[in-house]
Design a protein around this motif. Sequence first.
Motif, short mmCIF file in Angstrom:
data_model
loop_
_atom_site.label_atom_id
_atom_site.label_comp_id
_atom_site.label_asym_id
_atom_site.label_seq_id
_atom_site.Cartn_x
_atom_site.Cartn_y
_atom_site.Cartn_z
N GLU B 74 -23.22 -11.36 -15.66
CA GLU B 74 -22.22 -10.29 -16.13
C GLU B 74 -20.94 -10.66 -16.88
OE1 GLU B 74 -23.19 -10.44 -12.84
OE2 GLU B 74 -21.57 -9.86 -11.55
N PHE B 99 -23.52 1.85 -22.59
CA PHE B 99 -23.11 1.34 -21.37
C PHE B 99 -22.35 -0.18 -21.39
CE2 PHE B 99 -24.06 -1.27 -17.29
CZ PHE B 99 -23.83 -0.41 -16.19
N GLY B 100 -22.89 -1.07 -21.98
CA GLY B 100 -22.04 -2.30 -22.19
C GLY B 100 -20.88 -2.21 -22.87
N GLU B 102 -19.04 0.32 -22.59
CA GLU B 102 -17.99 0.89 -21.23
C GLU B 102 -17.60 -0.16 -20.40
OE1 GLU B 102 -19.51 4.10 -18.99
OE2 GLU B 102 -20.64 4.77 -20.71
N MET B 103 -18.57 -0.90 -20.00
CA MET B 103 -18.21 -2.17 -19.14
C MET B 103 -17.18 -3.13 -19.71
SD MET B 103 -20.03 -1.91 -16.52
CE MET B 103 -20.09 -0.18 -16.82
N ARG B 104 -17.06 -3.11 -20.94
CA ARG B 104 -16.10 -3.84 -21.68
C ARG B 104 -14.63 -3.10 -22.02
NH1 ARG B 104 -20.20 -6.00 -22.03
NH2 ARG B 104 -20.85 -8.25 -22.71
N ILE B 151 -23.36 -4.43 -27.79
CA ILE B 151 -22.21 -5.30 -27.45
C ILE B 151 -21.77 -6.54 -28.45
CG2 ILE B 151 -22.46 -4.70 -24.77
CD1 ILE B 151 -23.80 -7.54 -24.53
#
Lengths: 222, 355
Positions: B74, B99-100, B102-104, B151
Motif C-alpha cells: 500500500e 477506490f485508489g 479515495e485512498m489517496r 491512480i
Amino acid sequence: MFEKGLTLRWYAYVWENYSHTIKFSVIIAAATVIIDILLGVPAAYALSKGRSRWSTGLEELLSVPVAIPGIAIALALIQTHNYLSGSWLFIVVGHVIFTMPLMLRAVTAALRTAKLAAMEEAAASLGAGRGTRLIRVVVPNVRDAIVAGSLMVLTMSLGEFNLTFFLYTPLTMTMPVGLYESYASLRIEIGSAYTTLFLLFTLPLMALIQYLGSEKVEGQGF
Amino acid sequence: MTHLTIDRLTKQYAKSVYAVREVSLEVEKGETMVLVGPSGCGKTTTLRMTAGLEIPTSGRVLFGNKDVTDLPPEKRGVGMVFQNYALFANMTVAQNIAFGLEMRGASRDRIGSQVTTMMNMMGITELAARKPAQLSGGQQQRVAFARALAIEPEYLLLDEPLTALDAKLRDSLRVELARLLKELNITALYVTHDLTEAMALGDRIAVMNHGQIQQCDTPREIYHNPANAFVAGFIGRTNCYRGLLESSDGGGLAVNLGFATLPVACDPGGREVVVIFRPEDLRVAAPDETPHFVVHITDILFLGARVRGIGRLSGGEEIVIDLDNAVSIRSGDNVGFCIRPGKIVVRSADFNLPR
C-alpha cells in the motif's frame, strides 16, 4: 370434572408469567450475536491470514467448546468467574463460548477463498492499509457468511439449555429454562402453550437460515 | 535512465528450494519488460516481490533511486492487474475505479472526472453502475485496467492479465493493451507464459526458468539469437543437436553433428556445442547443390499457409521443417535440405537440451 373445548387461556397464562423469560432470551441472544461478530470476525480474519501450524492449532482449539458438555463449561465458569454470578452477563459469557466456534467456522471458510485474497491484494496495491481493507473489502464480501453465522448463533443461543440451567437466577431465566420449569411442574397445558410460543420465535429464524443458504448457492453461478 | 531496478532478488522457500534466485533486471522509464517462462519458473513471484505482495529472502527492489524493498504494497503506489481481475465484488464499476483515488484522499470532483476519463479510455462508460458479477471476463479486465491506471501510477505490474480470456478476446485486447502501454509511456512489468503475448507487448523480454533469468533482450534478439538451448526451445519449435566443434577444410570452424558437418561463424567456447536452427530456416536443396543433410520424411502436416514436415536424419534424430505450401513432398520421401546462411546458432553445450 374436565372442561371440554378450545381455549387460548394458557397462552395468556404463559405470556403473563413467562414473558420476562422471552425478553431475557432475546436480550441474551442479541448480546451473544453482537459479541460473536465483534470478536469473531477479526479473529477469523487473523486466523485466515495465518498459515503456520500454530494458527491451525488455535483454530482447532477454538472449536473445542462444541465438544464439551454444557454442564462442564458452566461448572468451570462458576468456579473461575463466580464474581459474575447472578448477572445476565454470566449467561452471555457462557453462550459466547458455546457459539463462537459456529461464527468462526462460517466466517473463516468465507475468508479463505482465493478470490477474497486477490481482492485484498488489489486493495493493498491501490493504497489501502490493513484496517481499511478489512472494513471496505473483506467484511462486505463475507457479509453473507456473517449473516448466516449470526442466525445460527441466534438460534443456538435462544435454544441453549445445558449451560444456562447452571448459570441462571430466577431474575435471569431464559425461555428454555422457563420451559423446563413449566414441564417439571407437570403443567402439561402450560408447557404445550409455552413450546408453541417458543417455536414462534425459533422457526422463522430456521426458515431464514434455510432461505439465505439456498440463495447463496444460486448466487454462486457467476 | 533506469526507472525500476530489481537487484539480486531471491525468494527461498526451504533450504535449497528457490522460487527466484538472484534475479536482476533494469527497466527503463516507459519500457515494457515482459517476464516469460513455463509455470513455476519464478516469474510471478518476481512480480509479486516487486509489488510488495511477497517478501524477498534477499535482494532489493528500487523505484528510481528509492529502495522500496521493505515497503508494504500500500505504500508503493504501483498499479496492478491480476489474472483473475480481483475486482471488488461488493462495489460497482465506478466505485472500483474510484477506490485508489479515495485512498489517496482525492477530492470528490477529481475522483468523478478521473473515473469518467478512465471509463472513456477503456470504453466501459455504460457499465459504470454494474457490479463485477454482471460483467463478462473481457469487461472485467477492462475495469481492472481502469482501476489500476486511475491512480496514475508510475509503474504498472501485470500478472497474466489476458490468460483468463478466450483466444479471440485475448488477441484483440492484446493489440489494445500494446497501444495503451505505448501511449501512457508507463514503466511496466508484465508476466505471461504466452510467448506470442510476450513478443507482441515487450520492448524487452526476460525469459525465466528455474527461478533464474536465462536471457533478457529484445524480442528479435531472443528469437534469432537465443542465449541457450532452453531459450531456443521455449521461443518456438526448434531443431537442436549436440555436436563437436572442429576446424573445417577451408580453415574456418565447423560442427560435426554426426549426420552432417555444418560450417559455423562463431566460436562459443568449448569443444562440445549445441547447434540450433528453426524449422523455417531450412530449404529444399537445389538439384545441382550438395545438401547439408538428407531427411527421411515421416509426416507431412498441412497448416494452411505452411506445410510442416517431420522427419528422421541418418542418425535417427528427429527434425522439424516448415516449408512453403507449394512444395510437394510426401511422407516416405528422402529429401536433401540446406540451412539458410546465417541461421545456424551455436551455443556452448553447458545447457540442457529442451525435451
